[in-house]
Design an enzyme around this catalytic site. Structure first.
Site, mmCIF file in Angstrom:
data_model
loop_
_atom_site.group_PDB
_atom_site.id
_atom_site.type_symbol
_atom_site.label_atom_id
_atom_site.label_comp_id
_atom_site.label_asym_id
_atom_site.label_seq_id
_atom_site.Cartn_x
_atom_site.Cartn_y
_atom_site.Cartn_z
ATOM 1 C CG ASN A 10 -0.467 -0.244 2.527
ATOM 2 O OD1 ASN A 10 0.555 -0.889 2.715
ATOM 3 N ND2 ASN A 10 -1.162 0.267 3.529
ATOM 4 C CD GLU A 41 -1.481 5.064 4.751
ATOM 5 O OE1 GLU A 41 -2.179 4.201 5.297
ATOM 6 O OE2 GLU A 41 -0.822 5.915 5.392
ATOM 7 C CD GLU A 94 -5.437 -6.005 -1.301
ATOM 8 O OE1 GLU A 94 -6.020 -6.502 -0.317
ATOM 9 O OE2 GLU A 94 -5.053 -4.808 -1.322
ATOM 10 C CB CYS A 98 -10.937 -2.934 0.920
ATOM 11 S SG CYS A 98 -10.363 -2.132 -0.606
ATOM 12 C CB CYS A 122 -8.784 -4.625 -3.294
ATOM 13 S SG CYS A 122 -7.686 -3.229 -2.954
#
Length: 130
Positions: A40, A42, A53, A84, A87
């Site tokens: 990830n 951010e 993902e 999530c 994703c």
């Protein structure tokens, strides 16, 4: 430990998470056994953040892959995190309902295992839009 879980754990160390401090790594395995990883990333404008993902599937698709067998997801907390909803929808664009999703439960624990279809039934697809 499953090699795919190990790859997801390894890549999460490269995550850029100054806001949530919640590291996530993903490792996507193609049907022919090649592995693509993502972490990830951010951004201060949270809507521009990238999920692990998404980064993994972008890498694989960029290299010409379109047939996938499994994806593993791991967080620094080893809390069994699943992809999530966003994703899951992205995975559905490129993967069949039977894609195996492994979720890291931590050392000594077997990963939770789902199919993508279990995690996101009745998806929005090209067929849905026609």
């Amino acid at each position: 430990m499953d090699d795919l879980i190990a790859a997801a754990r390894d890549v999460q160390q490269r995550a850029h998470v100054p806001y949530s401090e919640y590291r996530v790594g993903a490792a996507l395995e193609t049907a022919d056994g090649e592995i693509f990883v993502g972490c990830n990333l951010e951004n201060a404008n949270f809507s521009n953040s990238l999920h692990a993902e998404e980064v993994a599937i972008a890498e694989a698709v960029k290299q010409g892959h379109r047939d996938f067998a499994r994806i593993a997801v791991s967080s620094g907390r080893r809390d069994g995190v699943t992809p999530c909803g966003m994703c899951r929808q992205t995975l559905t664009e490129f993967c069949d309902d039977d894609l195996i999703v492994l979720c890291d439960e931590g050392d000594g624990e077997a990963p939770s295992e789902y199919s993508l279809g279990e995690l996101l039934p009745n998806t929005i697809s090209q067929e849905t839009l026609e």
